[in-house]
Design a protein around this motif. Structure first.
Motif, PDB file in Angstrom:
ATOM      1  N   ARG A  33      -4.067  -1.954   9.901  1.00  0.00           N
ATOM      2  CA  ARG A  33      -4.093  -0.841   8.967  1.00  0.00           C
ATOM      3  C   ARG A  33      -5.510  -0.729   8.416  1.00  0.00           C
ATOM      4  O   ARG A  33      -5.990  -1.624   7.738  1.00  0.00           O
ATOM      5  CB  ARG A  33      -3.076  -1.067   7.835  1.00  0.00           C
ATOM      6  N   THR A  39       0.856  -1.175   0.000  1.00  0.00           N
ATOM      7  CA  THR A  39       0.000   0.000   0.000  1.00  0.00           C
ATOM      8  C   THR A  39       0.892   1.225   0.000  1.00  0.00           C
ATOM      9  O   THR A  39       2.015   1.184   0.521  1.00  0.00           O
ATOM     10  CB  THR A  39      -0.958   0.019   1.207  1.00  0.00           C
ATOM     11  N   ARG A  81      -3.985   3.993   4.171  1.00  0.00           N
ATOM     12  CA  ARG A  81      -4.485   3.430   5.424  1.00  0.00           C
ATOM     13  C   ARG A  81      -3.839   4.083   6.639  1.00  0.00           C
ATOM     14  O   ARG A  81      -2.788   4.714   6.538  1.00  0.00           O
ATOM     15  CB  ARG A  81      -4.237   1.917   5.445  1.00  0.00           C
ATOM     16  N   CYS A 137       0.773   4.116   5.031  1.00  0.00           N
ATOM     17  CA  CYS A 137       0.124   3.655   6.271  1.00  0.00           C
ATOM     18  C   CYS A 137       0.508   4.684   7.322  1.00  0.00           C
ATOM     19  O   CYS A 137       1.619   4.686   7.827  1.00  0.00           O
ATOM     20  CB  CYS A 137       0.532   2.233   6.652  1.00  0.00           C
ATOM     21  N   ALA A 179      -8.880   1.409   6.664  1.00  0.00           N
ATOM     22  CA  ALA A 179      -9.353   2.418   5.720  1.00  0.00           C
ATOM     23  C   ALA A 179     -10.870   2.528   5.844  1.00  0.00           C
ATOM     24  O   ALA A 179     -11.513   1.732   6.509  1.00  0.00           O
ATOM     25  CB  ALA A 179      -8.967   2.034   4.293  1.00  0.00           C
ATOM     26  N   GLY A 212      -8.205   3.157   0.847  1.00  0.00           N
ATOM     27  CA  GLY A 212      -7.460   1.941   1.122  1.00  0.00           C
ATOM     28  C   GLY A 212      -6.009   2.027   0.700  1.00  0.00           C
ATOM     29  O   GLY A 212      -5.194   1.191   1.080  1.00  0.00           O
TER      30      GLY A 212
END
Length: 494
Positions: free
Chosen positions: A407, A108, A388, A111, A409, A385
């Motif tokens: 994590r 991702t 996060r 975070c 979202a 997402g």
């Protein structure tokens, strides 16, 4: 009715809750009186044949809106899916890492923790000036009892250098402890931890009241009416500056349950506690949902093929908070403009026109966008997402992650942020700031209000065409997002 503490006896073995992200529907069963007392065990807007409740009520299902699924795992060069981000957790304990390390570890692009989020929104500057929410109160109604809530919040606070949270837990009705093996109940418990930590990071000195809800008066279901009733109840028993709700039902669920197209009486007859809390000067805030412009039917078997927004976010008395995607460095500096949280595999910010409510006065100048309907959302904050945020929870319903540091979202991490900002404004004003729509709509996207306009992104998802970001007010981002919380707090406090 006297508030109960968490030391009271709990009732177990009740029906499950379920994530809206998994296509669950909501129990809509008993009227929640405006004065905030316990709900009566009668069906709203209908007659029960032979005393038997309809199937949706007997299932006792609740939708919590907003813990979005984890991203898919990265692939190695041979095309095989790696272990990271799948149902198999990475080796070793998960601990928060800076956002620059997230692509490698968790697939991702970000975070984030309070250091990044608070700097991006200008909240760290307010904290240094002593605006921390001291003396103000935020209430969080949520389903089921989380016995680990205090420990989870304490772990979060210690890690991020926050003061201990001023946390009170109350119970509205008979409240069962969430079963960690039930995904829906675990979602409620995790949502409680996430919501409290979200508020605490923004307003670290504010008092936070968690109002846990349980069964209806028949002892059989946990429903939307109990959650709405809890709002009226807590604002009657406590001086509450803001209520934040990360749950709801889609407007289209109500006529489907009633069996009458266009019949929203099951919804409108639940509004009493919202009206009462609004009259008391409480700022009402709710997340707009994670499924773009639509949502699942009552059976959870399909999405509606037409737009449908979530309620209570769509209520004109409520400030609806949508989701954005932020792009931040490890120090919280923006590397690109914020954008509307658009489709990420079926999840995107909820937004659209209400089918229930007409255009309110504060949207009178926006007929070119909202027409004759109430437009939802009002404002937007981080929820993507791909951006996060770290939270600590002993419960975890998110696939690919284990309890502990998770994590998260969704617009449920956006709505509590706004509640925290409202607490800072109430501290500065020395009083509740009440309904904030007039201020937000006085200058959409204006730097004078500490806002910035979002012009990219759409919430098209799940086969339904959504709404495009544009200059000025738009449905998926409302009046915009926060750039300088100091200016917004000043505006709300005057």
């Amino acid at each position: 009715m006297t508030p109960q503490s968490t030391s009271g006896r709990l009732v177990a073995g009740l029906a499950a809750a379920a994530l809206l992200a998994a296509g669950a529907a909501i129990a809509i069963g008993t009227a929640a009186p405006a004065h905030g007392g316990p709900a009566r065990s009668t069906l709203v807007g209908g007659t029960l044949a032979s005393g038997a409740p309809p199937a949706i009520l007997s299932r006792g299902v609740i939708s919590t809106l907003d813990i979005a699924p984890a991203p898919t795992a990265p692939r190695d060069r041979g095309g095989a899916r790696t272990m990271r981000g799948t149902a198999t957790p990475p080796a070793g304990p998960v601990v928060p890492v800076p956002p620059s390390q997230c692509p490698r570890l968790y697939n991702t692009t970000g975070c984030y923790g309070p250091p990044q989020i608070n700097h991006a929104y200008g909240l760290d500057r307010l904290h240094r000036r002593g605006l921390t929410g001291k003396g103000r109160t935020i209430a969080i109604p949520i389903c089921f009892h989380n016995p680990h809530l205090r420990k989870n919040v304490a772990t979060y606070s210690r890690h991020w250098g926050l003061p201990p949270a001023n946390l009170e837990v109350m119970q509205y009705g008979k409240v069962p402890t969430a079963d960690p093996g039930d995904p829906g109940q675990a979602a409620c418990a995790a949502e409680a931890a996430v919501d409290v930590q979200s508020v605490h990071a923004i307003a670290p000195a504010a008092k936070i009241i968690v109002v846990e809800t349980g069964t209806d008066q028949t002892g059989g279901t946990v429903g939307l009416d109990e959650l709405i009733g809890a709002i009226g109840w807590v604002t009657r028993h406590r001086k509450v500056d803001a209520v934040t709700a990360s749950w709801g039902a889609f407007e289209a669920n109500f006529p489907e349950q009633s069996g009458r197209e266009g019949d929203y009486r099951l919804l409108t007859r639940l509004r009493g506690p919202l009206k009462a809390a609004h009259r008391r000067g409480t700022t009402l805030i709710a997340s707009s949902g994670n499924r773009g412009p639509t949502g699942p039917n009552l059976a959870g078997t399909a999405f509606y093929t037409h737009p449908s927004v979530a309620w209570p976010a769509s209520d004109p008395l409520v400030t609806a908070v949508g989701g954005t995607r932020v792009h931040l460095t490890d120090t919280g500096v923006r590397t690109a403009p914020d954008q509307v949280w658009d489709d990420e595999g079926g999840v995107a910010t909820g937004a659209g026109p209400s089918a229930v409510f007409g255009r309110p006065a504060y949207q009178a100048r926006l007929t070119s966008v909202v027409g004759e309907r109430r437009g939802s959302v009002d404002v937007a904050l981080n929820g993507s997402g791909k951006a996060r945020e770290w939270f600590f929870s002993s419960y975890n319903p998110i696939a690919g992650q284990q309890p502990g540091w998770i994590r998260v979202a969704g617009t449920s991490i956006a709505a509590p942020k706004l509640a925290g900002i409202v607490a800072l404004a109430a501290q500065k004003a020395g009083r509740p700031v009440g309904d904030i729509h007039r201020v937000l709509y006085s200058a959409p996207g204006s730097a004078r209000l500490g806002l910035t306009d979002l012009t990219t992104g759409t919430n098209t998802a799940n086969g339904v065409t959504g709404f495009q970001a544009r200059r000025g007010y738009d449905l998926p981002s409302g009046v915009g997002t926060v750039r300088d919380a100091g200016r917004l707090v000043n505006a709300l406090a005057h």
